[in-house]
Scaffold this active site. Sequence first.
Site, mmCIF file in Angstrom:
data_model
loop_
_atom_site.group_PDB
_atom_site.id
_atom_site.type_symbol
_atom_site.label_atom_id
_atom_site.label_comp_id
_atom_site.label_asym_id
_atom_site.label_seq_id
_atom_site.Cartn_x
_atom_site.Cartn_y
_atom_site.Cartn_z
ATOM 1 N N GLY A 31 0.759 -0.567 -0.246
ATOM 2 C CA GLY A 31 -0.229 0.090 -0.288
ATOM 3 C C GLY A 31 1.126 1.110 0.010
ATOM 4 C CG HIS A 37 3.174 0.544 -5.073
ATOM 5 N ND1 HIS A 37 3.535 1.962 -4.089
ATOM 6 C CD2 HIS A 37 3.827 -0.102 -4.910
ATOM 7 C CE1 HIS A 37 4.125 1.888 -3.448
ATOM 8 N NE2 HIS A 37 4.430 0.471 -3.691
ATOM 9 C CD GLN A 61 7.731 -7.650 3.801
ATOM 10 O OE1 GLN A 61 7.163 -8.149 3.240
ATOM 11 N NE2 GLN A 61 8.697 -6.163 2.665
ATOM 12 C CB VAL A 178 8.859 4.668 -11.277
ATOM 13 C CG1 VAL A 178 7.882 6.676 -11.886
ATOM 14 C CG2 VAL A 178 8.360 4.267 -12.014
HETATM 15 O O1 PAF Z 1 8.102 -4.976 -2.813
HETATM 16 C C1 PAF Z 1 6.981 -4.869 -0.942
HETATM 17 O O2 PAF Z 1 6.277 -4.101 -1.559
HETATM 18 C C2 PAF Z 1 6.995 -6.252 -0.411
HETATM 19 O O3 PAF Z 1 8.224 -7.025 -0.088
HETATM 20 C C3 PAF Z 1 5.965 -6.862 -0.606
HETATM 21 C C4 PAF Z 1 6.682 -7.760 -2.627
HETATM 22 C C5 PAF Z 1 4.464 -6.492 -1.382
HETATM 23 C C6 PAF Z 1 5.931 -8.152 0.201
HETATM 24 O O4 PAF Z 1 5.218 -7.037 1.093
#
Ligand code: PAF
Length: 282
Positions: A31, A37, A61, A178
């Site tokens: 998000g 994105h 993570q 980007v």
């Molecule tokens: O790159 C990210 O935003 C995150 O590491 C991902 C790939 C969405 C996994 O949570």
Amino acid sequence: MIIAKTREELLEQLADWRQHGDRIALVPTMGNLHSGHMSLVKLAREHAERVVVSIFVNPTQFSEDEDFEEYPRTFERDTRRLKKPAADLIFAPEVETIYPFGLTNATTVSVPRITENFCGASRPGHFDGVTSVVVRLFALVQPDVAVFGQKDYQQQLVIRHMSQDLNLPISIITAQTVREADGLAMSSRNLYLNDEERKIAPALYKVLSEIGTKLQDGRRDFEALEAESAAKLTAAGFVVDYFAIRRAMNLEMPDRDCDELVVLAAAQLGHARLIDNVVITI
Ligand code: PAF
């Protein structure tokens, strides 16, 4: 555009699209969407009839001293950005949907070797969290294609390795980074920069690009180049985590004849940990 929060809502919609023979692309995100994105979403659209964007701030993570709690959550704004024709479905699951056995009892997928250095060394457990969540998203969505950004260079290599090793029938696509007009790579964490730091931040890409030119010009004293660049960044105000020239395909040490290199760096600037890279084909 559909918002699916549960597994059932997601699977029902996917089944309908599959019945019509539609190819499905997945763009996994946490998000706080920016133009970086949106370029992944646009690329996904070129490869599939249906585009699913997942929004999930993945707790596994982040280590305990990292920014999981502060990580910007901007769901309403993200939803507006993703309105059709950008995406067809936002998958915004709860933690229990992704980790049904709970976080401490969850199966972990761990990629060896390529995760050991760079962000893997500075952020212990980070890549296990990434691969474990990505494989879960892959299992739920079963996309034909998944798109990741080049800014997280090591991450996309790790995901490619995992997908190949597990024979996942998913094409992994890497989208170019980007940048802001001054070269700074777009990132959710740029929000943590104050005005002064924001002025310094583009130096990271500038230094990476300078090395690119030197490599193109034939320099092969990799260690000296790395040290020079790290010193430049330190002088500019960064706390350098790593600055390395490696083989683009696997992040191993290159020899003089290697014709595809990546220069990758991570550095702390105030509260922001910035990462960036350039790929050099000689
Ligand atoms: O790159 C990210 O935003 C995150 O590491 C991902 C790939 C969405 C996994 O949570």
